[in-house]
Design a protein around this motif. Structure first.
Motif, PDB file in Angstrom:
ATOM      1  N   ASP A  17       0.426  -1.449  -0.221  1.00 39.99           N
ATOM      2  CA  ASP A  17      -0.143  -0.295   0.046  1.00 39.99           C
ATOM      3  C   ASP A  17       0.814   1.733   0.048  1.00 39.99           C
ATOM      4  OD1 ASP A  17      -1.988  -1.731  -0.012  1.00 39.99           O
ATOM      5  OD2 ASP A  17      -2.127  -1.336   2.078  1.00 39.99           O
ATOM      6  N   ILE A  18       2.255   1.176  -0.066  1.00 41.92           N
ATOM      7  CA  ILE A  18       2.678   2.601   1.483  1.00 41.92           C
ATOM      8  C   ILE A  18       3.823   2.113   0.136  1.00 41.92           C
ATOM      9  CG2 ILE A  18       3.580   4.059   2.105  1.00 41.92           C
ATOM     10  CD1 ILE A  18       1.702   3.578   4.760  1.00 41.92           C
ATOM     11  N   PHE A  19       4.139   2.961  -0.822  1.00 39.03           N
ATOM     12  CA  PHE A  19       5.653   2.422  -1.567  1.00 39.03           C
ATOM     13  C   PHE A  19       6.539   3.717  -1.676  1.00 39.03           C
ATOM     14  CE2 PHE A  19       8.379   0.002  -3.217  1.00 39.03           C
ATOM     15  CZ  PHE A  19       9.058   0.278  -4.399  1.00 39.03           C
ATOM     16  N   ILE A  20       8.020   4.232  -1.460  1.00 35.13           N
ATOM     17  CA  ILE A  20       8.228   5.337  -2.032  1.00 35.13           C
ATOM     18  C   ILE A  20       9.051   5.032  -3.161  1.00 35.13           C
ATOM     19  CG2 ILE A  20      10.473   7.050  -1.847  1.00 35.13           C
ATOM     20  CD1 ILE A  20       9.717   6.811   1.085  1.00 35.13           C
ATOM     21  N   ASP A  21       8.575   5.479  -4.767  1.00 32.26           N
ATOM     22  CA  ASP A  21       9.659   5.441  -5.599  1.00 32.26           C
ATOM     23  C   ASP A  21      10.419   6.306  -5.820  1.00 32.26           C
ATOM     24  OD1 ASP A  21       7.728   7.395  -6.507  1.00 32.26           O
ATOM     25  OD2 ASP A  21       6.088   6.768  -7.543  1.00 32.26           O
ATOM     26  N   ASN A  22       9.975   7.566  -5.757  1.00 33.89           N
ATOM     27  CA  ASN A  22      11.190   8.129  -5.729  1.00 33.89           C
ATOM     28  C   ASN A  22      10.674  10.003  -4.982  1.00 33.89           C
ATOM     29  OD1 ASN A  22       9.533  11.142  -6.666  1.00 33.89           O
ATOM     30  ND2 ASN A  22       9.318   9.293  -8.594  1.00 33.89           N
ATOM     31  N   GLU A  23      11.554  10.156  -4.414  1.00 29.77           N
ATOM     32  CA  GLU A  23      11.711  11.352  -3.020  1.00 29.77           C
ATOM     33  C   GLU A  23      10.809  12.362  -4.057  1.00 29.77           C
ATOM     34  OE1 GLU A  23      15.246  14.550  -1.017  1.00 29.77           O
ATOM     35  OE2 GLU A  23      15.938  13.134  -2.612  1.00 29.77           O
ATOM     36  N   ASP A  24      10.483  12.967  -5.025  1.00 31.86           N
ATOM     37  CA  ASP A  24       9.814  13.947  -5.456  1.00 31.86           C
ATOM     38  C   ASP A  24       8.468  13.858  -5.546  1.00 31.86           C
ATOM     39  OD1 ASP A  24      12.087  15.195  -7.241  1.00 31.86           O
ATOM     40  OD2 ASP A  24      12.167  16.315  -5.518  1.00 31.86           O
ATOM     41  N   THR A  25       8.149  12.571  -5.748  1.00 34.98           N
ATOM     42  CA  THR A  25       6.871  12.818  -6.136  1.00 34.98           C
ATOM     43  C   THR A  25       6.318  10.918  -4.528  1.00 34.98           C
ATOM     44  OG1 THR A  25       7.093  11.398  -8.354  1.00 34.98           O
ATOM     45  CG2 THR A  25       6.369  13.439  -8.063  1.00 34.98           C
ATOM     46  N   SER A  26       6.535  10.854  -4.661  1.00 34.59           N
ATOM     47  CA  SER A  26       6.367   9.391  -3.978  1.00 34.59           C
ATOM     48  C   SER A  26       5.119   9.246  -3.392  1.00 34.59           C
ATOM     49  CB  SER A  26       7.231   9.579  -2.401  1.00 34.59           C
ATOM     50  OG  SER A  26       6.506   9.963  -1.172  1.00 34.59           O
ATOM     51  N   TYR A  27       4.975   7.851  -3.185  1.00 39.15           N
ATOM     52  CA  TYR A  27       3.282   7.667  -3.091  1.00 39.15           C
ATOM     53  C   TYR A  27       2.757   7.539  -1.693  1.00 39.15           C
ATOM     54  CZ  TYR A  27      -0.639   4.569  -2.786  1.00 39.15           C
ATOM     55  OH  TYR A  27      -2.005   4.121  -2.334  1.00 39.15           O
ATOM     56  N   LEU A  28       3.151   7.390  -0.615  1.00 36.36           N
ATOM     57  CA  LEU A  28       3.569   8.052   0.408  1.00 36.36           C
ATOM     58  C   LEU A  28       2.862   9.919   0.881  1.00 36.36           C
ATOM     59  CD1 LEU A  28       3.180   7.845   3.325  1.00 36.36           C
ATOM     60  CD2 LEU A  28       5.555   7.691   4.134  1.00 36.36           C
ATOM     61  N   VAL A  29       3.523  10.713   0.042  1.00 35.76           N
ATOM     62  CA  VAL A  29       2.942  11.967   0.350  1.00 35.76           C
ATOM     63  C   VAL A  29       2.095  12.128  -0.603  1.00 35.76           C
ATOM     64  CG1 VAL A  29       4.284  13.985  -1.127  1.00 35.76           C
ATOM     65  CG2 VAL A  29       5.980  12.696   0.678  1.00 35.76           C
ATOM     66  N   LYS A  30       1.827  11.285  -1.495  1.00 34.57           N
ATOM     67  CA  LYS A  30       0.650  11.866  -1.946  1.00 34.57           C
ATOM     68  C   LYS A  30      -0.420  11.361  -1.439  1.00 34.57           C
ATOM     69  CE  LYS A  30       1.921  11.286  -7.007  1.00 34.57           C
ATOM     70  NZ  LYS A  30       2.108  10.181  -8.148  1.00 34.57           N
ATOM     71  N   GLN A  31      -0.423  10.215  -0.547  1.00 34.05           N
ATOM     72  CA  GLN A  31      -1.941   9.790   0.285  1.00 34.05           C
ATOM     73  C   GLN A  31      -1.648  10.236   1.486  1.00 34.05           C
ATOM     74  OE1 GLN A  31      -4.014   7.259  -1.279  1.00 34.05           O
ATOM     75  NE2 GLN A  31      -2.200   7.940  -2.737  1.00 34.05           N
ATOM     76  N   LEU A  32      -0.713  10.936   1.274  1.00 40.60           N
ATOM     77  CA  LEU A  32      -0.669  11.634   3.183  1.00 40.60           C
ATOM     78  C   LEU A  32      -1.538  13.533   2.652  1.00 40.60           C
ATOM     79  CD1 LEU A  32       3.114  11.921   4.124  1.00 40.60           C
ATOM     80  CD2 LEU A  32       1.092  11.053   5.818  1.00 40.60           C
ATOM     81  N   ILE A  33      -1.225  13.469   1.263  1.00 40.35           N
ATOM     82  CA  ILE A  33      -1.894  15.025   1.017  1.00 40.35           C
ATOM     83  C   ILE A  33      -3.237  14.721   0.280  1.00 40.35           C
ATOM     84  CG2 ILE A  33      -2.654  16.785  -0.743  1.00 40.35           C
ATOM     85  CD1 ILE A  33       0.969  16.957  -0.583  1.00 40.35           C
ATOM     86  N   ASN A  34      -3.843  13.700   0.347  1.00 40.99           N
ATOM     87  CA  ASN A  34      -5.362  13.513  -0.095  1.00 40.99           C
ATOM     88  C   ASN A  34      -5.787  12.903   1.171  1.00 40.99           C
ATOM     89  OD1 ASN A  34      -4.707  12.839  -2.673  1.00 40.99           O
ATOM     90  ND2 ASN A  34      -4.282  10.512  -3.007  1.00 40.99           N
ATOM     91  N   SER A  35      -5.438  12.523   2.012  1.00 41.82           N
ATOM     92  CA  SER A  35      -5.213  11.989   3.452  1.00 41.82           C
ATOM     93  C   SER A  35      -6.492  13.728   4.201  1.00 41.82           C
ATOM     94  CB  SER A  35      -5.210  11.399   4.409  1.00 41.82           C
ATOM     95  OG  SER A  35      -5.456  11.066   5.214  1.00 41.82           O
ATOM     96  N   ALA A  36      -5.143  14.284   4.397  1.00 41.97           N
ATOM     97  CA  ALA A  36      -5.501  15.702   5.100  1.00 41.97           C
ATOM     98  C   ALA A  36      -6.209  16.536   3.834  1.00 41.97           C
ATOM     99  CB  ALA A  36      -4.000  16.582   4.743  1.00 41.97           C
ATOM    100  N   SER A  37      -6.137  16.758   2.643  1.00 37.93           N
ATOM    101  CA  SER A  37      -7.825  17.162   2.346  1.00 37.93           C
ATOM    102  C   SER A  37      -8.627  17.007   1.160  1.00 37.93           C
ATOM    103  CB  SER A  37      -6.789  17.444   0.579  1.00 37.93           C
ATOM    104  OG  SER A  37      -5.438  17.975   0.524  1.00 37.93           O
TER     105      SER A  37
END
Length: 212
Positions: free
Chosen positions: A77-97
């Motif tokens: 479910d959580i996987f960092i593919d690169n520093e700039d657009t990691s899946y985790l960061v996207k989901q953190l923003i989705n969750s907060a939003s």
């Protein structure tokens, strides 16, 4: 005294985004892609098969490169593919939003209402990342980053209402050459997205911390 401190923790701010619908139009929020049970099992099966092959060749010298994950239990479910657009960061923003428009509540960590640190704490907690509970304590972890080097997912801190120490926190959701936008919970407007270009936040900004 504790309750009074919570009430002054987050300064009201001019509203930039007050609903998830507006955030979607601005490209700040996208619905997370759901993984079906069948897909998850298929990925897990492929992973096990790969591990079996690697084990059978253990006798021969080889170099196995393992991509970084956050938690082995959440690897699908959580996987960092690169520093700039990691899946985790996207989901953190989705969750907060997903909480845009939720009202302010001192000490709150649910959709019944959030204070500023409560929003950040609960967002990260959903991904098994436990941060300190107060904005002041959050500011002591991670690595301090220059404003110009800010990235999505970083925490941004302020000192509001003449206080002597950090008492407000948000999470960076967008970065351009001219400004940093962040999601946070203010006492008057609740969960909103604001910008460092706003005079108040430009004046009260203190630091950015990278905790991931």
């Amino acid at each position: 005294m504790f309750f009074f401190t919570l009430l002054i923790a987050c300064k009201p701010a001019a509203t930039i985004v007050t609903s998830k619908e507006v955030a979607v139009k601005k490209g700040l929020y996208t619905e997370p892609k759901l993984v079906t049970t069948t897909e998850a099992k298929s990925q897990e099966k492929k992973k096990k098969n790969t591990n079996t092959v690697v084990a059978s060749k253990s006798a021969a010298p080889s170099t196995v490169i393992k991509k970084a994950g956050i938690d082995p239990q959440n690897e699908l479910d959580i996987f960092i593919d690169n520093e700039d657009t990691s899946y985790l960061v996207k989901q953190l923003i989705n969750s907060a939003s997903d909480n845009l428009g939720v009202g302010y509540r001192g000490g709150g960590t649910t959709k019944d209402g959030f204070d500023c640190s409560g929003l950040i704490y609960s967002t990260f907690k959903k991904f098994d990342i436990t941060l300190p509970r107060s904005s002041h304590q959050m500011a002591t972890i991670g690595t301090k980053i220059d404003l110009k080097s800010a990235k999505k997912g970083d925490l941004i801190f302020f000192i509001n209402r003449g206080q002597r120490r950090i008492n407000h926190v948000g999470m960076v959701v967008e970065v351009t050459d001219e400004e940093v936008k962040f999601i946070h919970s203010s006492t008057q407007s609740g969960v909103i997205i604001s910008s460092t270009k706003e005079p108040y936040y430009n004046r009260t900004f203190v630091q950015i911390n990278r905790v991931l």
